[in-house]
Design a protein around this motif. Structure first.
Motif, PDB file in Angstrom:
ATOM      1  N   GLY A   1       0.794  -1.223   0.000  1.00  0.00           N
ATOM      2  CA  GLY A   1       0.000   0.000   0.000  1.00  0.00           C
ATOM      3  C   GLY A   1       0.828   1.275   0.000  1.00  0.00           C
ATOM      4  N   ALA A   2       2.073   1.176   0.440  1.00  0.00           N
ATOM      5  CA  ALA A   2       2.937   2.358   0.436  1.00  0.00           C
ATOM      6  C   ALA A   2       3.255   2.816  -0.986  1.00  0.00           C
ATOM      7  CB  ALA A   2       4.238   2.039   1.186  1.00  0.00           C
ATOM      8  N   TYR A   3       3.080   1.934  -1.942  1.00  0.00           N
ATOM      9  CA  TYR A   3       3.326   2.275  -3.340  1.00  0.00           C
ATOM     10  C   TYR A   3       2.074   1.826  -4.127  1.00  0.00           C
ATOM     11  CZ  TYR A   3       6.132   2.918  -7.615  1.00  0.00           C
ATOM     12  OH  TYR A   3       6.629   3.351  -8.831  1.00  0.00           O
ATOM     13  N   PRO A   4       1.022   2.641  -4.059  1.00  0.00           N
ATOM     14  CA  PRO A   4      -0.277   2.205  -4.595  1.00  0.00           C
ATOM     15  C   PRO A   4      -0.233   1.797  -6.071  1.00  0.00           C
ATOM     16  CG  PRO A   4      -0.492   4.267  -3.369  1.00  0.00           C
ATOM     17  CD  PRO A   4       0.971   3.988  -3.482  1.00  0.00           C
ATOM     18  N   ALA A   5       0.535   2.513  -6.892  1.00  0.00           N
ATOM     19  CA  ALA A   5       0.558   2.179  -8.321  1.00  0.00           C
ATOM     20  C   ALA A   5       1.153   0.800  -8.536  1.00  0.00           C
ATOM     21  CB  ALA A   5       1.352   3.221  -9.105  1.00  0.00           C
TER      22      ALA A   5
ATOM     23  N   ALA B   1       4.150  10.364  -7.210  1.00  0.00           N
ATOM     24  CA  ALA B   1       2.904   9.817  -7.767  1.00  0.00           C
ATOM     25  C   ALA B   1       3.290   8.889  -8.905  1.00  0.00           C
ATOM     26  CB  ALA B   1       2.006  10.935  -8.294  1.00  0.00           C
ATOM     27  N   ALA B   2       2.453   7.929  -9.134  1.00  0.00           N
ATOM     28  CA  ALA B   2       2.714   7.008 -10.240  1.00  0.00           C
ATOM     29  C   ALA B   2       1.416   6.372 -10.679  1.00  0.00           C
ATOM     30  CB  ALA B   2       3.708   5.917  -9.831  1.00  0.00           C
TER      31      ALA B   2
ATOM     32  N   GLY C   1       1.370  -1.250 -22.329  1.00  0.00           N
ATOM     33  CA  GLY C   1       1.252  -0.783 -20.954  1.00  0.00           C
ATOM     34  C   GLY C   1       2.220   0.376 -20.738  1.00  0.00           C
ATOM     35  N   ALA C   2       1.757   1.365 -19.984  1.00  0.00           N
ATOM     36  CA  ALA C   2       2.617   2.523 -19.703  1.00  0.00           C
ATOM     37  C   ALA C   2       2.673   2.737 -18.200  1.00  0.00           C
ATOM     38  CB  ALA C   2       2.065   3.770 -20.390  1.00  0.00           C
ATOM     39  N   PHE C   3       3.878   2.797 -17.679  1.00  0.00           N
ATOM     40  CA  PHE C   3       4.059   3.107 -16.261  1.00  0.00           C
ATOM     41  C   PHE C   3       4.699   4.484 -16.174  1.00  0.00           C
ATOM     42  CE2 PHE C   3       5.619   3.121 -11.994  1.00  0.00           C
ATOM     43  CZ  PHE C   3       4.801   2.229 -11.290  1.00  0.00           C
ATOM     44  N   VAL C   4       3.991   5.402 -15.546  1.00  0.00           N
ATOM     45  CA  VAL C   4       4.479   6.775 -15.421  1.00  0.00           C
ATOM     46  C   VAL C   4       4.745   7.053 -13.942  1.00  0.00           C
ATOM     47  CG1 VAL C   4       3.966   9.222 -15.805  1.00  0.00           C
ATOM     48  CG2 VAL C   4       3.121   7.485 -17.421  1.00  0.00           C
ATOM     49  N   ALA C   5       5.937   7.534 -13.623  1.00  0.00           N
ATOM     50  CA  ALA C   5       6.288   7.834 -12.227  1.00  0.00           C
ATOM     51  C   ALA C   5       6.859   9.247 -12.148  1.00  0.00           C
ATOM     52  CB  ALA C   5       7.301   6.830 -11.700  1.00  0.00           C
ATOM     53  N   ARG C   6       6.369   9.982 -11.173  1.00  0.00           N
ATOM     54  CA  ARG C   6       6.786  11.380 -11.027  1.00  0.00           C
ATOM     55  C   ARG C   6       7.622  11.512  -9.768  1.00  0.00           C
ATOM     56  NH1 ARG C   6       2.671  16.532 -10.928  1.00  0.00           N
ATOM     57  NH2 ARG C   6       4.216  18.079 -11.611  1.00  0.00           N
ATOM     58  N   PHE C   7       8.832  11.982  -9.972  1.00  0.00           N
ATOM     59  CA  PHE C   7       9.753  12.232  -8.857  1.00  0.00           C
ATOM     60  C   PHE C   7      10.044  13.720  -8.818  1.00  0.00           C
ATOM     61  CE2 PHE C   7      10.489   7.881 -10.173  1.00  0.00           C
ATOM     62  CZ  PHE C   7      10.569   7.206  -8.972  1.00  0.00           C
ATOM     63  N   PRO C   8      10.568  14.201  -7.695  1.00  0.00           N
ATOM     64  CA  PRO C   8      10.937  15.615  -7.662  1.00  0.00           C
ATOM     65  C   PRO C   8      11.923  15.910  -8.793  1.00  0.00           C
ATOM     66  CG  PRO C   8      11.085  14.646  -5.471  1.00  0.00           C
ATOM     67  CD  PRO C   8      10.828  13.528  -6.405  1.00  0.00           C
ATOM     68  N   GLY C   9      11.502  16.746  -9.719  1.00  0.00           N
ATOM     69  CA  GLY C   9      12.414  17.161 -10.780  1.00  0.00           C
ATOM     70  C   GLY C   9      12.509  16.222 -11.965  1.00  0.00           C
TER      71      GLY C   9
END
Lengths: 261, 787
Positions: free
Chosen positions: A82-86, A166-167, A183-191
């Motif tokens: 659950g700590a990484y919902p995506a 977010a991902a 399939g596309a996995f998108v992950a947003r990190f600072p910067g």
């Protein structure tokens, strides 16, 4: 199925020792290997199951890093990450309940099926694959369809995911197998933004750098307008042309982004 | 009030207790003492000259008992074809041999070349891999039109070409049809493909041969829809065993859908080998093996033209079809594109002139034969698609166009040789309009549009010829067998009944619904009636279950036999009560004398029949057991109207089925719950064809869709909850129950509804150029059409 010997060690050390035997091959959850054996497409003389080693199974959160044991089944990730919902959602969408209760993250990554889901999460997250001899960055791990940086006798112990801000993973199901047609996995990190595409390329999972650049500049679905994948080098078969798969990768990426904003 | 027992009651399926608790007994559950195991060596190439088979290495493998090739099958005949079609010039079809094991050539991937019989299945399989066929590859024949070119490679050298037959129906209509189409106000033309399907019954095929040297009796346990037909075909044509020395048992069978009608090489081989080796021989098909050895379905390429006058009245219809027979003629293959297809081209409509041309073609692919619907889905699909296209072209509402052309007076003789006994097509359409809430469609469409989805509505009708079949008619059409049905009703001394039927249940629920019929006729509890089927040793010779025939034909035989039972029981009752037989009434399981309070119970009469102490032995035989054979004098004609609503995702081409409504007229309904289930299954199978399923060969004749990784079967989450109604009932006029048959309707009626709905969605969404998309409507195909 041809006859073979099966080892079922309960410690990592015993497993590594067993794998030194000639022609020995590791067996994860068996969701790819067992069907291949049943069809007599593979004939190993000795299989070493990694499923009974407690140290290889489990999920651990430390700060912003989620570590998953290689023999952790998809169902456990779906229920306990659950700590990484995506990532949990991705694991919960693999195959069917039988597959999710047997299939493991380590097995999926070592197999690197070009249409599997987990490689997209690992590459999209910039995870680190920890083996019995080294740590391999996701960017260096996947080497094309069914090919990885793993060497003989090297097995995955655990996978370390940095949890992004977010991902999201969006998958378009293959009509028959329910693997990813795209399939596309998108992950947003600072910067930074990472985008990994699975199911589409003849080279297996890959990072879509144009999309990453566009989304890093402005994180919104319409930032992807005019960004598209060329059909060259994409998989073409009876379920879809290369142009269709390239197109779907764009649609899935946009939908993943839309779900994140 | 719904009935709680007898005809019209939704009695729970008694067979489900064993099916759902793992207590079924399927062929693979049978293991005989000393049994050996067979594994077939199959061709891995589509077409080639078989120059030899090296079995020397295989014979030395552990556990191997014997390796068989064609030369070891001396005295074994080829697999027979049960239907001879006459072409439009009056000549019989070209009929190639169909050896049990390949001789001289291999003709499709999966064609059996040799068989290893060993102590265990694994040993048989290991040794099968060591068999070395010497094959000189030949170019495969795959394209239906190309196969008919002058210089085409021939699948069978002994034939003059790859053309099985060129069939014209009705040949005398040909010129009039051509003329009507040439001069019509409007002609709508459509080219389409009805793609090849792989049946995929849940239970793969299994055969066990057994031979008793002491009696000389052979027994075959097999996954069959018609054990008597297999006994006749295999005994008389392949192995030369008379019926009294051959028993065929088809125990619980896990689905057939047509694929288990036919006589297959593996059945003949196991029966033969059991005698040759003096041991039972068992073969269990692997799933991937079934993809290349079970007869496939459909595979038609069609051009259809519909001529209309300015008011939308149908004037003439012309269709040209190339039908794939595959490499050999499977048991009933020639009948499917002809008599089960051409005779249905009138549909529910008064089209005065119809001409159907079918060219059946041999190719290097798995043989094609009847598959749920068999010819009727192909007819319905092309007709209902071309009507929809015509409606769009002429700007007439598609329901209105259909209504203008409905047959409304019965009996109705079509121009394609059949006579519809009864029906009410407006009634099922009215019901459909009511249930499917067409009035609310626009609001639903607007909602879909707000979510970026294109919504469409598809409607169609269907009619099918079921209750197959009147023997006198099918005999004229080329059938080499009668298609009656038989039943024996045995009443036991204490009153319980055993009904032995020649029909076979492999999912249809006969054990429940047949018992309802008999119990209703006598007025007994259903649990007093047991249904026995599937064993030639204890059932009268019937023709089995297919073509939605079991209740209409088999059930009618049961009714006739039960009528004989009742007539005799009344005579016995009359004797017991010292009354005249014509004064005896049977009600609620008791006999009474009309106008008196005298009565005897059912059990008193049955006991008297077997303990005839007080019995008119000079006038009536003791015992209470009767047999009846029933041959219908016409087909039955179930019909209905279907509606489907879909949403298309314009970005991905994915079709989601939002709702599906079926209104069917099946005549009298014996068990509404079972009928619902049959329609549900049929719709699922039809939507599977429309959305997902397709057998694909590559240019070398290799089956690309050779497993579930590539052959997409429908799953629960591909389908909506169906709405099924069968309240419109025009009972069949020529069978005693008034029933019509419901097993295939869903698979026949649903594909055009889905495709009509998708085309409607795309047209409403601005893609007016799309007039048709070939099935299956996969996301990639829909997306490509929108480009």
């Amino acid at each position: 199925m041809y006859s073979f010997d099966l080892d079922r060690p309960v410690t990592l050390e015993a497993a590594l020792a067993a794998l030194k035997a000639e022609d020995a091959q590791p067996l994860g959850g068996g969701q790819t290997l067992i069907p291949a054996l049943k069809q007599r497409l593979a004939a190993p003389s000795r299989l070493v199951s990694l499923a009974a080693i407690p140290d290889l199974c489990g999920i651990d959160l430390e700060g912003e890093t989620l570590t998953i044991g290689a023999a952790t089944p998809h169902a456990m990730v779906a229920g306990q990450a659950g700590a990484y919902p995506a990532l949990a959602a991705l694991a919960g969408g693999i195959g069917d309940p039988a597959v999710r209760n047997r299939g493991t993250i380590g097995g999926s990554l070592a197999n690197n099926d070009p249409s599997a889901c987990y490689p997209a999460a690992v590459l999209g997250s910039g995870a680190v694959i920890c083996t019995n001899i080294r740590e391999i960055a996701a960017d260096d791990f996947f080497e094309g369809m069914f090919a990885t940086a793993l060497e003989d006798g090297e097995i995955i112990i655990r996978v370390r995911f940095p949890v992004p801000q977010a991902a999201c993973y969006r998958k378009f199901d293959h009509p028959a197998s329910r693997f990813a047609l795209a399939g596309a996995f998108v992950a947003r990190f600072p910067g930074s933004v990472r985008v990994a595409i699975t199911g589409v390329s003849e080279e297996g999972v890959f990072r879509w750098s144009e999309a990453e650049a566009a989304l890093s500049a402005r994180f919104a679905p319409d930032a992807l307008e005019g960004v598209s994948l060329p059909p060259e080098g994409m998989i073409e078969d009876l379920h879809g042309s290369s142009a269709y798969r390239a197109h779907l990768a764009g649609v899935m990426t946009r939908r993943a982004v839309a779900a994140m904003v | 009030m719904p009935k709680d027992h007898g005809i019209g009651a939704s009695s729970k399926r008694r067979e489900d207790i064993r099916f759902l608790t793992g207590k079924g007994r399927y062929t693979d559950d049978i293991n005989l003492p000393g049994q050996a195991h067979a594994c077939f060596v199959r061709s891995q190439v589509a077409h080639g000259r078989l120059k030899g088979v090296d079995i020397s290495a295989a014979q030395k493998m552990p556990g191997v008992i014997r390796v068989f090739t064609a030369i070891d099958l001396e005295g074994v005949g080829g697999l027979p074809c049960g239907w001879q079609v006459t072409d439009r010039h009056g000549n019989p079809m070209q009929e190639p041999g169909h050896p049990v094991l390949a001789t001289g050539k291999v003709r499709h991937v999966g064609d059996p070349i040799a068989v290893v019989v060993a102590e265990t299945p694994e040993q048989a399989r290991d040794a099968a891999e060591a068999v070395q066929p010497d094959i000189e590859e030949l170019p495969p024949v795959l394209d239906l039109r190309g196969a008919l070119a002058e210089d085409a490679v021939k699948v069978h050298e002994e034939l003059s070409s790859n053309l099985c037959y060129d069939w014209g129906f009705v040949e005398n209509n040909r010129e009039d049809v051509d003329k009507a189409i040439a001069t019509a106000h409007h002609v709508t033309t459509l080219d389409l493909v009805n793609q090849r399907l792989i049946p995929n019954a849940m239970e793969p095929r299994v055969a066990i041969g057994d031979f008793n040297p002491a009696t000389g009796d052979s027994t075959l346990y097999t996954t069959s829809q018609n054990p008597h037909v297999i006994r006749l075909l295999m005994g008389a044509f392949v192995l030369g065993i008379p019926e009294h020395k051959l028993r065929v048992v088809a125990p619980d069978v896990g689905g057939g859908f047509g694929s288990k009608i036919f006589h297959y090489a593996e059945e003949a081989f196991c029966t033969f080998a059991a005698k040759a080796l003096g041991r039972p021989v068992k073969w269990t098909c692997q799933r991937s093996e079934s993809f290349m050895s079970d007869a496939h379905g459909r595979d038609h390429v069609t051009k259809i033209e519909l001529a209309l006058d300015k008011n939308g009245r149908f004037l003439a219809l012309r269709t040209q079809t190339h039908a794939n027979m595959g490499a050999y003629l499977s048991t009933f293959a020639p009948s499917v594109p002809t008599w089960l297809h051409g005779t249905l081209m009138a549909g529910n409509y008064r089209t005065p002139l119809i001409y159907v041309n079918v060219k059946a073609v041999f190719t290097n692919t798995v043989p094609v034969d009847a598959y749920r619907g068999a010819g009727r889905p192909e007819a319905t699909f092309q007709l209902e698609r071309v009507i929809d296209k015509a409606a769009r072209e002429m700007g007439i509402d598609p329901i209105e166009l259909r209504r203008r052309n409905f047959v409304t007076e019965f009996p109705y003789a079509t121009p394609v040789a059949v006579e519809y006994d009864t029906g009410d097509y407006h009634a099922t359409m009215d019901k459909l309009v009511e249930i499917a809430d067409f009035a609310g469609f626009e609001a639903r469409r607007a909602k879909s549009a707000a979510r970026g989805k294109l919504r469409g509505l598809g409607v169609n009708c269907y009619i099918e010829a079921c209750g197959i079949a009147p023997s006198h008619l099918v005999g004229q059409l080329g059938a080499r067998a009668g298609l009656y049905e038989a039943a024996t009703v045995r009443v036991n001394a204490t009153g319980g009944l055993v009904v032995m039927t020649g029909s076979h249940s492999h999912g249809q629920g006969h054990e429940t619904s047949f018992a309802q019929v008999v119990a209703d006729m006598i007025g007994l509890d259903e649990n007093m009636v047991e249904i026995v089927h599937g064993d030639t040793a204890n059932t009268p010779m019937g023709m089995g279950t297919y073509g939605s025939r079991s209740l209409a034909v088999g059930g009618s035989a049961i009714v006739r036999a039960t009528e004989k039972i009742i007539a005799k029981a009344k005579k016995i009752a009359a004797h017991l009560m010292e009354a005249a037989p014509e004064d005896i009434e049977l009600k609620n399981g008791a006999f009474s004398v009309a106008g008196t309070d005298k009565s005897v119970a059912w059990g008193d009469v049955t006991l008297a029949a077997y303990v005839p102490h007080n019995y008119p032995l000079e006038e009536i035989e003791p015992g209470l057991e009767e047999t009846a054979f029933y041959d219908p004098n016409n087909f039955t004609f179930p019909a209905g109207a279907y509606a489907c609503e879909v949403e298309v995702d314009p970005e991905t081409g994915k079709v989601e089925v939002c709702s599906f409504v079926a209104t069917d007229d099946f005549g009298t309904i014996v068990n509404p719950m079972i009928v619902d289930g049959q329609v549900h299954g049929g719709i699922a199978q039809g939507l599977g064809q429309a959305l997902l399923e397709r057998a694909v060969y590559d240019e070398y004749g290799q089956l690309l869709s050779g497993s579930y990784m590539d052959y997409a079967m429908p799953r629960a989450d591909d389908l909506p909850s169906f709405t099924v109604d069968h309240s419109c009932q025009t009972p069949c006029t020529h069978n005693p129950l008034g029933v019509k048959g419901c097993g295939e309707a869903g698979a026949i009626g649903s594909p055009p509804a889905l495709v009509n709905a998708v085309v409607d969605a795309l047209n409403r969404g601005g893609y007016e150029h799309i007039t048709h998309i070939d099935m299956p409507l996969t996301p990639s195909r829909v997306w490509a059409a929108m480009r």
